[in-house]
Design an enzyme around this catalytic site. Structure first.
Site, PDB file in Angstrom:
ATOM      1  N   PRO A   2      39.971  39.499  47.316  1.00 10.12           N
ATOM      2  CA  PRO A   2      40.228  37.962  47.425  1.00 10.12           C
ATOM      3  C   PRO A   2      39.681  37.133  46.049  1.00 10.12           C
ATOM      4  O   PRO A   2      38.675  37.402  45.603  1.00 10.12           O
ATOM      5  CB  PRO A   2      39.159  37.784  48.586  1.00 10.12           C
ATOM      6  N   GLU A   3      40.425  36.077  45.893  1.00 12.83           N
ATOM      7  CA  GLU A   3      40.244  35.264  44.635  1.00 12.83           C
ATOM      8  C   GLU A   3      39.760  33.680  45.092  1.00 12.83           C
ATOM      9  O   GLU A   3      39.625  33.725  46.445  1.00 12.83           O
ATOM     10  CB  GLU A   3      41.432  35.206  43.831  1.00 12.83           C
ATOM     11  N   LYS A  59      33.757  33.374  43.579  1.00 16.00           N
ATOM     12  CA  LYS A  59      34.491  34.458  44.692  1.00 16.00           C
ATOM     13  C   LYS A  59      33.585  34.676  45.651  1.00 16.00           C
ATOM     14  O   LYS A  59      33.612  35.653  46.412  1.00 16.00           O
ATOM     15  CB  LYS A  59      35.225  35.543  44.071  1.00 16.00           C
ATOM     16  N   ARG A 112      35.970  49.768  52.240  1.00 11.80           N
ATOM     17  CA  ARG A 112      35.714  50.178  50.908  1.00 11.80           C
ATOM     18  C   ARG A 112      34.268  50.198  50.418  1.00 11.80           C
ATOM     19  O   ARG A 112      33.687  51.013  49.581  1.00 11.80           O
ATOM     20  CB  ARG A 112      36.635  49.945  49.946  1.00 11.80           C
ATOM     21  N   ARG A 164      36.465  31.617  22.138  1.00 17.25           N
ATOM     22  CA  ARG A 164      36.472  33.049  22.495  1.00 17.25           C
ATOM     23  C   ARG A 164      37.865  33.361  22.048  1.00 17.25           C
ATOM     24  O   ARG A 164      38.695  34.209  22.399  1.00 17.25           O
ATOM     25  CB  ARG A 164      36.500  33.148  24.076  1.00 17.25           C
ATOM     26  N   ARG A 274      44.349  46.263  34.130  1.00 20.07           N
ATOM     27  CA  ARG A 274      44.604  45.849  35.297  1.00 20.07           C
ATOM     28  C   ARG A 274      46.312  45.736  35.207  1.00 20.07           C
ATOM     29  O   ARG A 274      46.896  45.169  34.325  1.00 20.07           O
ATOM     30  CB  ARG A 274      44.076  44.475  35.509  1.00 20.07           C
TER      31      ARG A 274
END
Ligand SMILES: [Zn+2]
Length: 289
Positions: A2-3, A59, A112, A164, A274
């Site tokens: 879930p985001e 989140k 999980r 960054r 990812r």
């Protein structure tokens, strides 16, 4: 996993479902759920408290308690918060049970077992981390800017990407201490919409690209919320229903399918460990890579 849009969906529902209810009893059924706090102490702090509102930060689902504390829930991979207003068989992967004084309940199910709960000072959630988080420090104290808030402006994004500048753009979008709430799916969809390759160095984006990325991030997140989030395997909302955003993906999980914008075949690659999807024609490979 879930985001922002999935967690926002759950938080909005729970706000209507559990606000004003008082916790009669808390039971943990997985010893690591409340780590490092022992479950019995956790229960003692929670029992008798009334939930005054539910919201989202990054989140995390944030259940605000009377007093200044908040119960925060990190759903991680497979966590679900399920509201129960009548007797039902327990979820087979139930890890915690919050019984309210009026007979309703909130179940935490998690196949999980990566999900976690903590009781924290609610105000600590909203400070934007000024210093870098050290290994082992709890994430909730170092959360970055909310991308749907007023603080998240084109100018803020441009300065952040400059600061960054050497980082690859996609892993940088996933760093919760920079921009909070974005995960793999919405980063991939936003980069496609902005026509930015996932491996571009953050500092290499031109002014027009930064503007497009800013618009794209907000657009995909808002759309995700409007469609009730994306259900792939485990995500369910607080009523146990699936979202519909998975039917709206342009490139996520679409390897070999035509790009909806140009028709080129969508490619799958791995970026920062990812699985990542992009259109090789709309999102050009950075030079010298
Ligand atoms: Zn394309």
């Amino acid at each position: 996993m879930p985001e922002l849009p999935e967690v926002e969906t759950i938080a909005r529902q729970l706000h209507g479902l559990v606000t004003g209810r008082t916790v009669a009893h808390f039971r943990s059924e997985w010893h690591r759920l409340t780590e490092p706090e022992p479950a019995d102490l956790f229960a003692a702090r929670l029992e008798g408290r009334t939930i005054t509102g539910v919201r989202r930060r990054a989140k995390f689902v944030v259940l605000e308690l009377d007093g200044a504390d908040a119960l925060i829930v990190s759903l991680r991979m497979t966590g679900q918060l399920l509201f129960r207003d009548r007797e039902m068989k327990a979820h087979p992967y139930r890890r915690a049970h919050i019984a309210f004084a009026d007979g309703t309940a909130l179940e935490f199910a998690d196949t999980r077992k990566f999900g976690r709960m903590a009781i924290v000072d609610g105000a600590a959630l909203d400070g934007i981390g000024q210093r870098r988080r050290r290994v082992g420090e709890p994430l909730h104290r170092y959360l970055g800017v909310e991308p749907l808030s007023r603080r998240f402006t084109v100018r803020w994004l441009r300065e952040f990407l400059q600061r960054r500048g050497r980082a690859a753009i996609k892993p940088l979008l996933l760093d919760q201490t920079g921009i909070a709430g974005i995960g793999n799916i919405y980063a991939i969809e936003a980069l496609w919409r902005a026509r930015v390759h996932p491996l571009r160095k953050a500092g290499s984006l031109g002014a027009d690209e930064v503007e497009r990325l800013h618009e794209a991030l907000r657009w995909v997140l808002r759309k995700g919320i409007r469609f009730g989030g994306a259900s792939r395997r485990d995500y369910r909302d607080a009523r146990g229903k699936e979202g519909r955003m998975q039917q709206e993906f342009n490139v996520y999980d679409q390897a070999g399918e035509p790009c909806p914008r140009c028709g080129a075949e969508v490619m799958r690659t791995v970026v920062g460990g990812r699985g990542t999807f992009h259109c090789p024609r709309c999102q050009r490979v950075p030079r010298r890579s």
